[in-house]
Design an enzyme around this catalytic site. Structure first.
Site, PDB file in Angstrom:
ATOM      1  CB  SER A   1      21.515  59.518  50.826  1.00 49.71           C
ATOM      2  OG  SER A   1      21.718  59.792  49.447  1.00 49.71           O
TER       3      SER A   1
ATOM      4  NE  ARG B   1      22.366  64.699  53.332  1.00 50.12           N
ATOM      5  CZ  ARG B   1      22.594  63.902  52.310  1.00 50.12           C
ATOM      6  NH1 ARG B   1      21.759  63.932  51.267  1.00 50.12           N
ATOM      7  NH2 ARG B   1      23.609  63.082  52.291  1.00 50.12           N
TER       8      ARG B   1
ATOM      9  CG  ASN C   1      18.714  67.658  58.395  1.00 46.32           C
ATOM     10  OD1 ASN C   1      19.469  68.081  59.266  1.00 46.32           O
ATOM     11  ND2 ASN C   1      19.112  66.758  57.499  1.00 46.32           N
TER      12      ASN C   1
END
Length: 292
Positions: free
Chosen positions: A222, A226, A230
């Site tokens: 994660s 992440r 993005n």
């Protein structure tokens, strides 16, 4: 129209392809018609197909150069500012650096509940390093790749945080620290966390172990994915806006205005992603120091 679509597609693919160095297997037919001889060959990849054929040995040279270079710049710049620090009121770059250090220090005090002199410097390094890598996304997408293409460098991605190898590498580093401090601080208590939580009965040890290991492994994934997701999405939007020019349809919406608008908004994303990566790093290390 089909040729135009293919041109735009090729433009996007080119800008999302890393400068890759690796070993092509024997017998591989390259783009120029040549064939790799016995024993394979270490070469620069031409396109995604050759990079994929290199497998695990492939190295994204551009990601390595830009990430290490930005890390060196961070160390040099902050060391230079530290030498200038005095009891007088800071100004300019020194004031900005002191604000960043103070901000990170307050965040560590609020989020980390153990005693470890490594955490604050690590948090500062993570925040500034990730921010600098993200900041490269604001450089016009064609500027550096086109300049290097004139010098014979065919592919160039200058935003290291759009490469999952970089983001996951940082996440794995944090994960290793988590495991190290979990073992050194908690000792056998770490084993009890994995086997007797949430169901405190020996019968449920397999169930507990499965759930805890899955949750433990989810942390680095994660953390790294992440940031990658993005930043990759942001880079893709910049490339798509730039592709309006190459497609000849920039008149539909002022593409320059779109670039500026997205860049202003993207500054928030760049800072937020660096902050999130830093905070999660602090929180995960704080969890590793909490001995129940």
């Amino acid at each position: 129209m089909a040729g135009e679509t293919q041109t735009v597609s090729g433009y996007i693919v080119h800008h999302l392809t890393n400068l890759t160095y690796g070993k092509l297997p024997a017998g591989y037919h390259r783009h120029d018609g040549s064939t790799i001889g016995e024993g394979g060959a270490w070469v620069m990849a031409h396109g995604g197909d050759e990079a994929a054929a290199m497998g695990f040995t492939a190295i994204h040279v551009d990601s390595m150069i830009w990430s290490i270079g930005l890390g060196i710049f961070f160390c040099w710049f902050f060391r230079r500012m530290a030498k200038k620090a005095s009891a007088d009121t800071p100004s300019g770059a020194l004031n900005a650096v002191e604000m960043i250090v103070g901000f990170v220090d307050n965040t560590v005090r609020d989020s980390f509940h153990g005693r470890n002199p490594l955490v604050a410097p690590l948090a500062l390094t993570v925040f500034v390093w990730v921010f600098l890598m993200n900041l490269m996304d604001l450089i016009p997408v064609d500027l550096i790749p086109h300049t290097l293409a004139l010098l014979g460098v065919e592919y160039q991605k200058i935003v290291p945080s759009t490469d999952p190898n970089i983001t996951m590498g940082m996440a794995v580093g944090v994960f290793i620290l988590m495991l190290y401090y979990s073992i050194t601080v908690k000792g056998f208590g770490f084993v009890k966390e994995l086997t007797l939580n949430p169901f405190n009965h020996p019968v449920f040890i397999p169930v507990n172990l499965f759930m805890e290991v899955v949750g433990l492994l989810a942390k680095p994934f994660s953390l790294g994915l992440r940031l990658f997701g993005n930043m990759y999405a942001g880079e893709m939007i910049f490339i798509l806006i730039a592709a309006l020019f190459s497609a000849g349809i920039a008149w539909l919406v002022p593409a320059g205005l779109m670039q500026v608008g997205w860049a202003i908004f993207h500054i928030l994303i760049i800072t937020l992603q660096a902050f999130i990566f830093m905070v999660l790093t602090i929180v995960y290390l704080s969890m590793a120091h909490e001995d129940h």
